[in-house]
Motif scaffolding. Structure first.
Motif, PDB file in Angstrom:
ATOM      1  N   ARG A  41      -6.403  -1.129  -5.799  1.00  0.00           N
ATOM      2  CA  ARG A  41      -7.717  -0.631  -5.401  1.00  0.00           C
ATOM      3  C   ARG A  41      -7.526   0.469  -4.365  1.00  0.00           C
TER       4      ARG A  41
ATOM      5  N   PRO B  55     -12.257  -0.489   1.635  1.00  0.00           N
ATOM      6  CA  PRO B  55     -12.089  -0.252   0.190  1.00  0.00           C
ATOM      7  C   PRO B  55     -12.925   0.933  -0.255  1.00  0.00           C
ATOM      8  N   THR B  56     -12.457   1.621  -1.273  1.00  0.00           N
ATOM      9  CA  THR B  56     -13.200   2.736  -1.835  1.00  0.00           C
ATOM     10  C   THR B  56     -12.987   2.771  -3.342  1.00  0.00           C
ATOM     11  N   PHE B  57     -13.854   3.441  -4.051  1.00  0.00           N
ATOM     12  CA  PHE B  57     -13.781   3.483  -5.512  1.00  0.00           C
ATOM     13  C   PHE B  57     -12.578   4.277  -5.998  1.00  0.00           C
ATOM     14  N   SER B  58     -12.035   5.152  -5.171  1.00  0.00           N
ATOM     15  CA  SER B  58     -11.004   6.087  -5.612  1.00  0.00           C
ATOM     16  C   SER B  58      -9.628   5.705  -5.080  1.00  0.00           C
ATOM     17  N   THR B  59      -8.636   5.766  -5.957  1.00  0.00           N
ATOM     18  CA  THR B  59      -7.237   5.578  -5.547  1.00  0.00           C
ATOM     19  C   THR B  59      -6.533   6.921  -5.350  1.00  0.00           C
TER      20      THR B  59
ATOM     21  N   THR C 223      -2.490  -5.503  -9.390  1.00  0.00           N
ATOM     22  CA  THR C 223      -3.860  -5.011  -9.369  1.00  0.00           C
ATOM     23  C   THR C 223      -4.011  -4.075  -8.184  1.00  0.00           C
TER      24      THR C 223
ATOM     25  N   TYR D 284      -3.896   3.680  -1.729  1.00  0.00           N
ATOM     26  CA  TYR D 284      -4.306   2.494  -2.478  1.00  0.00           C
ATOM     27  C   TYR D 284      -3.456   1.291  -2.088  1.00  0.00           C
TER      28      TYR D 284
ATOM     29  N   ASP E 237       0.852  -1.183   0.000  1.00  0.00           N
ATOM     30  CA  ASP E 237       0.000   0.000   0.000  1.00  0.00           C
ATOM     31  C   ASP E 237       0.888   1.233   0.000  1.00  0.00           C
TER      32      ASP E 237
END
Length: 235
Positions: A193, A219-223, A191, A227, A141
């Protein structure tokens, strides 16, 4: 704390007492360590090795203790390694750009909150992949190279005492596109996220100054800020 240039690793010597303070300045690092560990499967066989690059005080240790790996932690600062060793980490003093480990010696390589601190990203990625066995897993991360991440993790975090002043150099932040490309050159398909701290956890830590139990990284939609990444070495 002493006045030092940004991203000077000697800062971690001055902050050594914070590593295991449950509501201290490294609380967010504890949360991220737990989230990294959730991406690591059990060893599945005796003798499997996990290399923890930039292990600091060994925050990953309690979360992987029952997974069956020999946990090797590599770090520049002996002050952190002295705290990692009693927690079951085989402590190795070394630089992540030149890991003092044999090629293909690790089944899992973990790089948690270290890639945004290295001054030679290609050399670091190459070393992480060099010590990883074919089919081995990399888990990481880091902080994205965006205006939003610089605002949150440097400007605001330092202003409000969330992060020690000068701990990060935003010039070293790493975009997912660049990181995926660096790993691809070394045979690892990465990969990624986005992840974020829980709002409840942040409130309890920053406002109430309490230790936080339970899931704290989501987790979230945005990096755009933080991330995670996982990948397998093709060999």
């Amino acid at each position: 704390m002493r006045s030092m240039p940004r991203n000077d690793p000697r800062q971690y010597d001055d902050l050594a007492a914070e590593w295991w303070h449950p509501a201290g300045r490294f609380a967010l690092l504890h949360w991220l360590a737990a989230a990294r560990a959730a991406l690591i499967p059990p060893a599945g066989a005796p003798g499997r090795v996990l290399v923890d690059a930039g292990c600091g005080g060994g925050l990953l240790a309690p979360h992987v203790r029952d997974k069956g790996y020999r946990h090797i932690g590599v770090d520049l600062r002996r002050s952190g390694l002295r705290q990692a060793a009693p927690r079951g980490v085989t402590a190795v003093n070394g630089d992540v750009t030149a890991l003092p480990l044999a090629a293909r010696s690790a089944d899992v390589v973990v790089a948690g909150e270290i890639l945004e601190h290295v001054t030679d990203l290609p050399a670091t990625v190459a070393e992480l992949c060099r010590v990883l066995r074919p089919g081995g897993l990399v888990v990481l991360d880091t902080v994205n190279d965006t205006g939003l991440s610089r605002l949150i993790t440097v400007t605001l975090a330092e202003r409000f005492g969330i992060a020690p002043r000068g701990l990060h150099d935003p010039a070293l932040f790493v975009s997912p596109v660049r990181l995926v490309a660096e790993f691809a050159r070394c045979g690892v398909t990465l990969t990624v996220r986005g992840v974020r701290p829980s709002l409840r956890g942040l409130f309890r830590w920053l406002v109430l100054r309490q230790a936080v139990d339970g899931p704290r990284i989501r987790p979230t939609f945005s990096t755009a800020v933080l991330y995670q990444g996982t990948g397998r070495h093709a060999g």
